[in-house]
Design a protein around this motif. Structure first.
Motif, PDB file in Angstrom:
ATOM      1  N   ARG A   1       0.854  -1.181   0.000  1.00  0.00           N
ATOM      2  CA  ARG A   1       0.000   0.000   0.000  1.00  0.00           C
ATOM      3  C   ARG A   1       0.889   1.229   0.000  1.00  0.00           C
ATOM      4  NH1 ARG A   1      -1.802   1.525   6.062  1.00  0.00           N
ATOM      5  NH2 ARG A   1       0.068   0.814   7.146  1.00  0.00           N
ATOM      6  N   MET A   2       0.309   2.365  -0.372  1.00  0.00           N
ATOM      7  CA  MET A   2       1.024   3.629  -0.316  1.00  0.00           C
ATOM      8  C   MET A   2       0.748   4.285   1.032  1.00  0.00           C
ATOM      9  SD  MET A   2       2.588   3.825  -3.233  1.00  0.00           S
ATOM     10  CE  MET A   2       3.105   5.549  -3.286  1.00  0.00           C
ATOM     11  N   VAL A   3       1.794   4.822   1.674  1.00  0.00           N
ATOM     12  CA  VAL A   3       1.642   5.432   2.994  1.00  0.00           C
ATOM     13  C   VAL A   3       2.286   6.815   2.997  1.00  0.00           C
ATOM     14  CG1 VAL A   3       1.596   3.211   4.194  1.00  0.00           C
ATOM     15  CG2 VAL A   3       3.784   4.383   3.853  1.00  0.00           C
ATOM     16  N   VAL A   4       1.733   7.685   3.816  1.00  0.00           N
ATOM     17  CA  VAL A   4       2.369   8.980   4.091  1.00  0.00           C
ATOM     18  C   VAL A   4       3.205   8.801   5.344  1.00  0.00           C
ATOM     19  CG1 VAL A   4       2.026  11.403   4.669  1.00  0.00           C
ATOM     20  CG2 VAL A   4       0.491  10.277   3.038  1.00  0.00           C
ATOM     21  N   CYS A   5       4.475   9.127   5.269  1.00  0.00           N
ATOM     22  CA  CYS A   5       5.357   8.857   6.401  1.00  0.00           C
ATOM     23  C   CYS A   5       6.336  10.004   6.627  1.00  0.00           C
ATOM     24  CB  CYS A   5       6.125   7.562   6.187  1.00  0.00           C
ATOM     25  SG  CYS A   5       7.172   7.581   4.722  1.00  0.00           S
ATOM     26  N   GLY A   6       6.860  10.046   7.834  1.00  0.00           N
ATOM     27  CA  GLY A   6       7.872  11.015   8.225  1.00  0.00           C
ATOM     28  C   GLY A   6       8.455  10.564   9.547  1.00  0.00           C
ATOM     29  N   THR A   7       9.399  11.303  10.070  1.00  0.00           N
ATOM     30  CA  THR A   7      10.007  10.916  11.343  1.00  0.00           C
ATOM     31  C   THR A   7       9.141  11.402  12.508  1.00  0.00           C
ATOM     32  OG1 THR A   7      11.283  12.954  11.484  1.00  0.00           O
ATOM     33  CG2 THR A   7      12.308  11.079  10.351  1.00  0.00           C
ATOM     34  N   PRO A   8       9.209  10.706  13.638  1.00  0.00           N
ATOM     35  CA  PRO A   8       8.490  11.195  14.823  1.00  0.00           C
ATOM     36  C   PRO A   8       8.893  12.627  15.185  1.00  0.00           C
ATOM     37  CG  PRO A   8       9.224   8.938  15.169  1.00  0.00           C
ATOM     38  CD  PRO A   8       9.845   9.394  13.893  1.00  0.00           C
ATOM     39  N   ALA A   9      10.179  12.952  15.017  1.00  0.00           N
ATOM     40  CA  ALA A   9      10.632  14.312  15.346  1.00  0.00           C
ATOM     41  C   ALA A   9       9.965  15.348  14.442  1.00  0.00           C
ATOM     42  CB  ALA A   9      12.149  14.390  15.223  1.00  0.00           C
ATOM     43  N   TYR A  10       9.804  15.026  13.154  1.00  0.00           N
ATOM     44  CA  TYR A  10       9.144  15.979  12.248  1.00  0.00           C
ATOM     45  C   TYR A  10       7.719  16.245  12.696  1.00  0.00           C
ATOM     46  CZ  TYR A  10       6.768  17.897   8.227  1.00  0.00           C
ATOM     47  OH  TYR A  10       5.997  18.713   7.421  1.00  0.00           O
TER      48      TYR A  10
ATOM     49  N   ARG B   1      -4.519  15.168  10.072  1.00  0.00           N
ATOM     50  CA  ARG B   1      -5.656  14.310  10.373  1.00  0.00           C
ATOM     51  C   ARG B   1      -6.478  13.986   9.127  1.00  0.00           C
ATOM     52  NH1 ARG B   1      -3.818  12.404  15.030  1.00  0.00           N
ATOM     53  NH2 ARG B   1      -3.259  14.100  16.447  1.00  0.00           N
ATOM     54  N   MET B   2      -6.398  14.853   8.139  1.00  0.00           N
ATOM     55  CA  MET B   2      -7.115  14.681   6.876  1.00  0.00           C
ATOM     56  C   MET B   2      -6.133  14.910   5.735  1.00  0.00           C
ATOM     57  SD  MET B   2     -10.357  14.103   7.644  1.00  0.00           S
ATOM     58  CE  MET B   2     -11.278  14.562   6.159  1.00  0.00           C
ATOM     59  N   PRO B   3      -6.373  14.323   4.555  1.00  0.00           N
ATOM     60  CA  PRO B   3      -5.463  14.560   3.435  1.00  0.00           C
ATOM     61  C   PRO B   3      -5.269  16.042   3.135  1.00  0.00           C
ATOM     62  CG  PRO B   3      -6.904  12.716   2.937  1.00  0.00           C
ATOM     63  CD  PRO B   3      -7.391  13.310   4.230  1.00  0.00           C
ATOM     64  N   GLU B   4      -6.326  16.837   3.331  1.00  0.00           N
ATOM     65  CA  GLU B   4      -6.222  18.267   3.048  1.00  0.00           C
ATOM     66  C   GLU B   4      -5.235  18.970   3.970  1.00  0.00           C
ATOM     67  OE1 GLU B   4      -9.923  16.623   1.463  1.00  0.00           O
ATOM     68  OE2 GLU B   4      -8.974  16.535   3.434  1.00  0.00           O
ATOM     69  N   ASP B   5      -4.970  18.371   5.153  1.00  0.00           N
ATOM     70  CA  ASP B   5      -4.023  18.984   6.089  1.00  0.00           C
ATOM     71  C   ASP B   5      -2.593  18.979   5.559  1.00  0.00           C
ATOM     72  OD1 ASP B   5      -6.159  19.310   7.797  1.00  0.00           O
ATOM     73  OD2 ASP B   5      -5.688  17.546   9.036  1.00  0.00           O
TER      74      ASP B   5
ATOM     75  N   THR C   1       3.772   6.315  10.138  1.00  0.00           N
ATOM     76  CA  THR C   1       2.817   6.675   9.088  1.00  0.00           C
ATOM     77  C   THR C   1       1.687   7.519   9.677  1.00  0.00           C
ATOM     78  OG1 THR C   1       1.515   4.660   9.422  1.00  0.00           O
ATOM     79  CG2 THR C   1       3.303   4.578   7.795  1.00  0.00           C
ATOM     80  N   VAL C   2       1.074   8.292   8.819  1.00  0.00           N
ATOM     81  CA  VAL C   2      -0.098   9.085   9.184  1.00  0.00           C
ATOM     82  C   VAL C   2      -1.145   8.900   8.087  1.00  0.00           C
ATOM     83  CG1 VAL C   2       1.211  10.798  10.505  1.00  0.00           C
ATOM     84  CG2 VAL C   2       0.836  11.153   8.052  1.00  0.00           C
ATOM     85  N   LEU C   3      -2.373   9.312   8.374  1.00  0.00           N
ATOM     86  CA  LEU C   3      -3.481   9.237   7.412  1.00  0.00           C
ATOM     87  C   LEU C   3      -3.752   7.806   6.962  1.00  0.00           C
ATOM     88  CD1 LEU C   3      -2.587  12.351   5.200  1.00  0.00           C
ATOM     89  CD2 LEU C   3      -4.241  12.234   7.068  1.00  0.00           C
ATOM     90  N   ASP C   4      -3.504   6.836   7.859  1.00  0.00           N
ATOM     91  CA  ASP C   4      -3.694   5.435   7.474  1.00  0.00           C
ATOM     92  C   ASP C   4      -5.143   5.112   7.114  1.00  0.00           C
ATOM     93  OD1 ASP C   4      -1.027   5.009   7.878  1.00  0.00           O
ATOM     94  OD2 ASP C   4      -1.253   4.158   9.882  1.00  0.00           O
ATOM     95  N   ASP C   5      -6.111   5.840   7.694  1.00  0.00           N
ATOM     96  CA  ASP C   5      -7.510   5.581   7.387  1.00  0.00           C
ATOM     97  C   ASP C   5      -7.865   5.967   5.951  1.00  0.00           C
ATOM     98  OD1 ASP C   5      -7.921   4.631   9.920  1.00  0.00           O
ATOM     99  OD2 ASP C   5      -8.707   6.529  10.709  1.00  0.00           O
ATOM    100  N   PHE C   6      -6.985   6.693   5.305  1.00  0.00           N
ATOM    101  CA  PHE C   6      -7.263   7.165   3.942  1.00  0.00           C
ATOM    102  C   PHE C   6      -6.358   6.480   2.911  1.00  0.00           C
ATOM    103  CE2 PHE C   6      -8.182  10.454   7.013  1.00  0.00           C
ATOM    104  CZ  PHE C   6      -9.480  10.828   6.680  1.00  0.00           C
ATOM    105  N   THR C   7      -5.653   5.430   3.366  1.00  0.00           N
ATOM    106  CA  THR C   7      -4.716   4.747   2.468  1.00  0.00           C
ATOM    107  C   THR C   7      -5.434   4.175   1.255  1.00  0.00           C
ATOM    108  OG1 THR C   7      -3.237   4.158   4.288  1.00  0.00           O
ATOM    109  CG2 THR C   7      -3.083   2.845   2.293  1.00  0.00           C
ATOM    110  N   LEU C   8      -4.832   4.371   0.104  1.00  0.00           N
ATOM    111  CA  LEU C   8      -5.398   3.837  -1.130  1.00  0.00           C
ATOM    112  C   LEU C   8      -5.096   2.350  -1.213  1.00  0.00           C
ATOM    113  CD1 LEU C   8      -6.857   4.743  -3.757  1.00  0.00           C
ATOM    114  CD2 LEU C   8      -4.598   4.907  -4.811  1.00  0.00           C
TER     115      LEU C   8
END
Length: 309
Positions: free
Chosen positions: A162-171, A179-183, A256-263
Motif C-alpha cells: 500500500r502507499m503510505v504517508v510517512c515522516g520521522t516522529p521528530a518531524y 488528520r485529513m489529506p487536506e491537512d 505513518t499518518v493518514l492510514d484511514d485514507f490509504t489507497l
C-alpha cells in the motif's frame, strides 16, 4: 497432418520390414498400411517400394523419401521434447523489467539464487521508472506496483503493498500530525517530480471516494529512494510504497499518518503476455519471488536508511 501420418507409416514399414509388422506397431490392419503406401506412391507419381512375397526393397526414390522422412520425424520429436522440457524445467532467456529502486533492492539480489536453482535460464534485468510495453518490446516479465489495467497482460500477485504517508516522529512533533489529506497543505511534502514540472498527485480515498492532493514542498525528485531518504532525515513527509519504508517503520525511525485514507490495491504484480501453456521459466520465477517476499520479516529486514532528525 495426413502427410505426416504417411511419412510415419512409410518409415514404420521400412524399419519393421513388412506391412504386417508395421501394422501391428501402428495398431491398424496390414490392408490399411498397404493402402496408405499405395496412396503415397500415387501422389508422388513413382514407386517407393519393390514388393515380393519375401521382402520389401527400397527404390532409389524410396531411399530418398525414407532418409528425408526419418530426418523430419527426428526433428519433430526433438521439437516436442524441447516443448515438454520447457513446460517442466526452466530454460531459455528471461527478460525482466521493473522500476529502478524496487529492482535494485528486491529483484536483483535474488536472481543469482534463482539461476543456481535453474542453471539453464539466462536473465536480463532492465531497470527503468518508465512502464515498458511488454507486448511491443518483447520483455518476458514486468514487475509493477498497483492495479494492472492492460487487458493484454496476465497479472500474478507477488506481494501485498500500500502507499503510505510517512515522516520521522521528530518531524511530526515539530509540525503536527495531519488528520485529513487536506491537512498536507500545511506540511513540507517531498514529492515525485519526473520532468521538472508539476509534482505527481498523492491519491487517497475518503468514505470510498477518491481524493487527490497536489503536494507542495521545498524538495522534489525523480528518484523515489531520494524522497524516502529525505523523509527519514526529517525533511518532510513523503508518500511512499510501504515496501520501501517497512524497515524504518519497524525500527521506529519513521511513522505513518493518514492510514484511514490509504489507497488500497497497490500490490506488487508480475505481468506477462498470455501464453498457453505458460513456460516454466515464467511460472518458476513467479513462484520463486512469491516465496522470497513471503518470508517472515522479509520487508521489515530491509535497510531502514538514516533518519530521526
Amino acid at each position: 497432418m495426413d502427410k505426416l501420418r504417411d511419412i510415419e507409416t512409410f518409415v514404420g514399414v521400412v524399419e519393421a520390414g513388412s506391412f504386417a509388422a508395421a501394422a501391428e506397431t501402428a495398431g491398424v490392419t496390414p490392408v490399411m498400411v498397404g493402402r496408405r503406401i499405395s496412396l503415397i506412391e500415387q501422389r508422388l507419381g513413382g514407386k517407393l517400394l519393390e514388393r515380393t512375397t519375401r521382402r520389401l526393397t527400397l527404390t532409389p526414390a524410396g531411399e530418398q523419401y525414407y532418409r528425408h522422412g526419418l530426418d523430419m520425424l527426428g526433428r519433430l520429436r526433438t521439437a516436442e521434447r524441447l516443448v515438454r522440457t520447457g513446460r517442466d524445467f526452466a530454460t531459455g532467456q528471461l527478460t525482466v523489467t521493473c522500476s529502478s529502486n524496487f529492482g535494485r533492492e528486491h529483484v536483483a539480489p535474488h536472481l543469482r539464487d534463482f539461476i543456481r536453482a535453474n542453471p539453464d535460464v539466462h536473465i536480463s534485468l532492465n531497470l527503468s521508472d518508465y512502464v515498458v510495453d511488454l507486448m511491443r518490446t518483447g520483455y518476458t516479465i514486468g514487475i509493477r506496483t498497483g492495479p494492472v489495467t492492460d487487458p493484454n497482460l496476465v497479472a500474478a500477485r507477488l506481494a501485498p503493498n500500500r502507499m503510505v504517508v510517512c515522516g520521522t516522529p521528530a518531524y511530526f512533533a515539530r509540525h503536527g500530525v495531519p488528520r485529513m489529506p487536506e491537512d498536507l497543505s500545511h506540511h513540507n511534502c517531498l514529492a515525485y517530480n519526473e520532468h521538472g514540472g508539476q509534482p505527481r498527485g498523492w491519491h487517497f480515498q475518503n468514505g470510498g471516494h477518491p481524493v487527490t492532493i497536489r503536494p507542495s514542498g521545498s524538495l522534489t525528485s525523480n528518484d523515489g529512494a531520494m524522497l524516502t531518504r529525505w523523509a527519514l532525515e526529517g525533511a518532510g513527509v513523503a508518500w511512499r510504497p510501504e515496501w520501501e519504508v517497512a524497515g524504518a517503520l519497524a525500527r521506529g525511525i519513521a511513522r505513518t499518518v493518514l492510514d484511514d485514507f490509504t489507497l488500497a490495491n497497490q500490490d506488487i504484480f508480475a505481468t506477462y503476455p498470455p501464453q498457453n501453456p505458460v513456460p516454466a521459466k515464467i511460472r518458476l520465477f513467479i513462484a520463486w519471488m512469491r516465496e522470497v517476499y513471503a518470508r517472515p520479516g522479509y520487508w521489515t529486514a530491509a535497510p531502514a536508511g538514516e533518519g530521526g532528525r
